[in-house]
Design an enzyme around this catalytic site. Sequence first.
Site, PDB file in Angstrom:
ATOM      1  CB  CYS A 158       4.937 -40.240 -25.928  1.00  0.00           C
ATOM      2  SG  CYS A 158       6.074 -38.859 -25.982  1.00  0.00           S
ATOM      3  CG  HIS A 298       4.819 -43.364 -20.607  1.00  0.00           C
ATOM      4  ND1 HIS A 298       4.874 -43.449 -21.978  1.00  0.00           N
ATOM      5  CD2 HIS A 298       5.268 -42.122 -20.294  1.00  0.00           C
ATOM      6  CE1 HIS A 298       5.327 -42.307 -22.482  1.00  0.00           C
ATOM      7  NE2 HIS A 298       5.582 -41.486 -21.469  1.00  0.00           N
ATOM      8  CD  GLU A 309       3.398 -45.367 -16.111  1.00  0.00           C
ATOM      9  OE1 GLU A 309       2.962 -46.328 -16.778  1.00  0.00           O
ATOM     10  OE2 GLU A 309       4.462 -44.781 -16.365  1.00  0.00           O
ATOM     11  CE  LYS A 326       8.831 -44.374 -23.018  1.00  0.00           C
ATOM     12  NZ  LYS A 326       7.674 -45.221 -22.688  1.00  0.00           N
ATOM     13  CG  HIS A 331      10.279 -41.533 -24.638  1.00  0.00           C
ATOM     14  ND1 HIS A 331       9.376 -42.130 -25.484  1.00  0.00           N
ATOM     15  CD2 HIS A 331       9.556 -40.620 -23.909  1.00  0.00           C
ATOM     16  CE1 HIS A 331       8.176 -41.623 -25.301  1.00  0.00           C
ATOM     17  NE2 HIS A 331       8.259 -40.704 -24.345  1.00  0.00           N
ATOM     18  CG  PHE A 389       4.847 -33.606 -24.601  1.00  0.00           C
ATOM     19  CD1 PHE A 389       5.135 -34.048 -23.327  1.00  0.00           C
ATOM     20  CD2 PHE A 389       5.795 -32.828 -25.253  1.00  0.00           C
ATOM     21  CE1 PHE A 389       6.318 -33.717 -22.690  1.00  0.00           C
ATOM     22  CE2 PHE A 389       6.994 -32.494 -24.635  1.00  0.00           C
ATOM     23  CZ  PHE A 389       7.258 -32.930 -23.361  1.00  0.00           C
TER      24      PHE A 389
END
Length: 402
Positions: A158, A298, A309, A326, A331, A389
């Site tokens: 990502c 994010h 975050e 998002k 996403h 990830f």
Amino acid sequence: MSGRIRVAVTGLGVRTPAGNDVKTFWSTLLDGRSTARTISSFDASGLPVGFACQVPDFDPGDYVTGKQARRMDRTTLLAVCAAADAIGDAGPTEVPPERRAVVTGTGLGGNETAESTLLGPGGPTALYVPKVMHNAAAAFVSMRHRILGPSLTVSTACASGGHAIGEGLRLLRDGSADLVVAGGAEACVSPTILLAFHRCGALSQRVAEPERASRPFDAARDGFVLAEGAAFVVLERLDDAVRRGARVYAELAGYGRTSDAHHLTTPDPDGAGAERCVRQALADARLSPADVTHVNAHGSGTPLNDVTEARVIARLAGQAPVTSIKSVIGHAIGAAGAIEAVASALTLHELLAPPTINLDAQDPLCEIDVIRRPRPIAPGAVLSNSFAFGGHNASLVFAPNT
């Protein structure tokens, strides 16, 4: 910022669930219209999660011939169209082909081709490898636009799109290129990927109300909504852009990249890796946390990532209003950071930040100022984060062209 190359963003191009052009994309974000829908490209009725954010009315016919399209996976087609629009938006340039570069990011590469071959009859065709390879998008963009300098691909899940743009910045700074086309693309809305993300607990389960499923920083969030898309920017030295009279959306002033080295899918709970990434990006931009006037987070809508975050943002830029787009477009994995970079450049260019939707009751563990409706922002630094990830972190800092 004297003593080093300053880099301008002079072209933008997108293919997203929020629109196939920058104007529509930006309008949809500002309006806060969710793009999550029941999947239309295949029968998802047998899947536990049958909704996603897909690119509507995508037709590459104005960009590639039918024969060319048959040689490309959907990921590559999205990239080719978005990159062409970014190059067109930047306007004519006299940079020779040998001094141009392209950097693309993707997490899953030619997933549609791989999955259809795996599940379909007959096995792989002669085009299987060229269509599934992760570097196909970079190759086709370079061929279409005669880019003879570096042609690179980044695959960091990502964070791929954010890393691709950051590496484009580095190519300009180290003298490897005079113009860079950089971005990300992903076409991962497929039965296998949906089922896999569902089984690892990453997807929202709000099957009765897809439009309200993506809810970053909300107390009732339960995962992200899978999406597809592509976004590209054109980067060049600020002096060159000014000299040729180009429109400058923003300066790309800083780039950070770190690793959590903690867990393959779970973020380091104290956010140490993410914090180092943000600090690195700000230091690279020669700015302080107090200079940040907006954060494009994010903000995936997963329970652990949002809290981590938010803690990092609160520690470093707690006064800055925060958006997660998002919530509107889902996403898009390897394309997400690039799409969010385009939104960040537009936010700075317009001095207006889009809202985070579906925020009914903010999680008390996320002690940040999350925007619920479009909000004017002061000129300053806009921070765009991508945390992936594998513990891959990317942060970009955009600054006004002053």
